[in-house]
Design a protein around this motif. Structure first.
Motif, PDB file in Angstrom:
ATOM      1  N   LEU A 117      16.811 101.224  88.100  1.00  0.00           N
ATOM      2  CA  LEU A 117      17.138 100.246  89.129  1.00  0.00           C
ATOM      3  C   LEU A 117      18.632 100.000  89.030  1.00  0.00           C
ATOM      4  O   LEU A 117      19.120  99.440  88.051  1.00  0.00           O
ATOM      5  N   LEU A 118      19.360 100.443  90.046  1.00  0.00           N
ATOM      6  CA  LEU A 118      20.829 100.403  90.031  1.00  0.00           C
ATOM      7  C   LEU A 118      21.348  99.337  90.982  1.00  0.00           C
ATOM      8  O   LEU A 118      20.689  98.985  91.964  1.00  0.00           O
ATOM      9  N   TYR A 119      22.574  98.867  90.704  1.00  0.00           N
ATOM     10  CA  TYR A 119      23.172  97.869  91.585  1.00  0.00           C
ATOM     11  C   TYR A 119      24.643  98.133  91.875  1.00  0.00           C
ATOM     12  O   TYR A 119      25.196  97.590  92.823  1.00  0.00           O
ATOM     13  N   ARG A 120      25.298  98.923  91.066  1.00  0.00           N
ATOM     14  CA  ARG A 120      26.688  99.304  91.325  1.00  0.00           C
ATOM     15  C   ARG A 120      26.870 100.759  90.925  1.00  0.00           C
ATOM     16  O   ARG A 120      26.261 101.222  89.962  1.00  0.00           O
ATOM     17  N   LYS A 121      27.718 101.428  91.661  1.00  0.00           N
ATOM     18  CA  LYS A 121      27.992 102.829  91.351  1.00  0.00           C
ATOM     19  C   LYS A 121      28.683 102.929  89.991  1.00  0.00           C
ATOM     20  O   LYS A 121      29.585 102.157  89.689  1.00  0.00           O
ATOM     21  N   ASP A 122      28.243 103.884  89.183  1.00  0.00           N
ATOM     22  CA  ASP A 122      28.817 104.166  87.866  1.00  0.00           C
ATOM     23  C   ASP A 122      28.650 103.015  86.868  1.00  0.00           C
ATOM     24  O   ASP A 122      29.423 102.907  85.927  1.00  0.00           O
ATOM     25  N   TRP A 123      27.682 102.130  87.068  1.00  0.00           N
ATOM     26  CA  TRP A 123      27.372 101.080  86.110  1.00  0.00           C
ATOM     27  C   TRP A 123      26.018 101.376  85.484  1.00  0.00           C
ATOM     28  O   TRP A 123      25.215 102.115  86.036  1.00  0.00           O
ATOM     29  N   LYS A 124      25.751 100.781  84.343  1.00  0.00           N
ATOM     30  CA  LYS A 124      24.449 100.954  83.704  1.00  0.00           C
ATOM     31  C   LYS A 124      23.356 100.379  84.602  1.00  0.00           C
ATOM     32  O   LYS A 124      23.559  99.354  85.258  1.00  0.00           O
ATOM     33  N   PRO A 125      22.171 101.002  84.602  1.00  0.00           N
ATOM     34  CA  PRO A 125      21.079 100.472  85.431  1.00  0.00           C
ATOM     35  C   PRO A 125      20.555  99.140  84.893  1.00  0.00           C
ATOM     36  O   PRO A 125      20.652  98.845  83.707  1.00  0.00           O
ATOM     37  N   LEU A 126      19.980  98.356  85.811  1.00  0.00           N
ATOM     38  CA  LEU A 126      19.379  97.077  85.433  1.00  0.00           C
ATOM     39  C   LEU A 126      18.087  97.301  84.645  1.00  0.00           C
ATOM     40  O   LEU A 126      17.828  96.611  83.668  1.00  0.00           O
ATOM     41  N   LEU A 127      17.279  98.220  85.113  1.00  0.00           N
ATOM     42  CA  LEU A 127      16.011  98.533  84.452  1.00  0.00           C
ATOM     43  C   LEU A 127      15.932 100.037  84.200  1.00  0.00           C
ATOM     44  O   LEU A 127      15.483 100.780  85.064  1.00  0.00           O
ATOM     45  N   PRO A 128      16.347 100.515  83.056  1.00  0.00           N
ATOM     46  CA  PRO A 128      16.189 101.937  82.764  1.00  0.00           C
ATOM     47  C   PRO A 128      14.824 102.201  82.113  1.00  0.00           C
ATOM     48  O   PRO A 128      14.557 101.722  81.013  1.00  0.00           O
ATOM     49  N   LEU A 129      13.963 102.898  82.811  1.00  0.00           N
ATOM     50  CA  LEU A 129      12.639 103.231  82.289  1.00  0.00           C
ATOM     51  C   LEU A 129      12.544 104.755  82.182  1.00  0.00           C
ATOM     52  O   LEU A 129      12.814 105.461  83.150  1.00  0.00           O
ATOM     53  N   THR A 130      12.157 105.272  81.021  1.00  0.00           N
ATOM     54  CA  THR A 130      12.099 106.718  80.834  1.00  0.00           C
ATOM     55  C   THR A 130      10.673 107.165  80.556  1.00  0.00           C
ATOM     56  O   THR A 130       9.923 106.484  79.841  1.00  0.00           O
TER      57      THR A 130
END
Length: 198
Positions: A117-130
């Motif tokens: 779940l992303l919110y800004r380009k080139d920023w860490k995701p809010l919810l990284p699920l793998t």
């Protein structure tokens, strides 16, 4: 003579009786005055609160569904018959107000996927699920005006041509924001600038 003596006795007691009577009247008058003052204060405060309009901070929310993802990007659809205060543009939820957002992400996939779940380009995701097949995640994040929320879903089966087209069962994304007093909120009817954040 007896009569004269009794009058003389009453004359001596007269000022004392008048003082007790005046004291009682003074106490009653003070109590009535305080009661009147309290009533007047109550009426004035009640009138003032009726005159002051209750203004609550703007409440922003949106509930979107996603049923498919192609080439990593999920297609967001607004739920019908649900009033929304936020918008979807180019499969991204547009953020108009600065502040903390409660974010809920749910869904089931038919293969192992990575969900970001992303919110800004080139920023860490809010919810990284793998490597998940189902997700039911909740988080709180600080978002700012011009941020855009979007989903990136990739499959672990790179050789399979269907890995570019991922089907989602009951995919749902909910954002809820309560704007604190003094936080910046973009006017709803104003023009939007494009910023290339998607």
């Amino acid at each position: 003579m007896e009569r004269a003596e009794s009058q003389d006795e009453n004359v001596g007691k007269g000022p004392w009786l008048r003082f007790r009577r005046n004291k009682s009247l003074l106490v009653a008058l003070v109590i009535q005055g305080l009661g009147l003052l309290f009533c007047l204060t109550y009426v004035c405060l009640h009138y003032y609160t009726l005159q002051a309009q209750h203004t609550y901070p703007p409440f922003e929310s949106i509930r979107v569904q996603f049923t498919r993802c192609e080439n990593g990007k999920c297609f967001l659809e607004i739920v019908q018959n649900v009033p929304e205060t936020m918008t979807v543009q180019n499969n991204s939820i547009v953020i108009n107000c600065d502040g903390y957002y409660l974010i809920s992400l749910k869904g089931t996939f038919f293969l192992d996927v990575d969900v970001n779940l992303l919110y800004r380009k080139d920023w860490k995701p809010l919810l990284p699920l793998t490597k998940v097949r189902s997700m039911d995640a909740v988080t709180v994040a600080y978002l700012a005006y011009k941020d855009k929320i979007y989903l990136n879903v990739t499959s672990h089966t790179s050789g399979d041509p269907s890995s570019n087209n991922i089907t989602v069962n009951e995919g749902e994304l909910i954002l809820i924001h309560q704007n604190p007093p003094g936080a910046y909120c973009f006017p709803k009817d104003g023009p939007r600038e494009s910023d290339g954040n998607s």
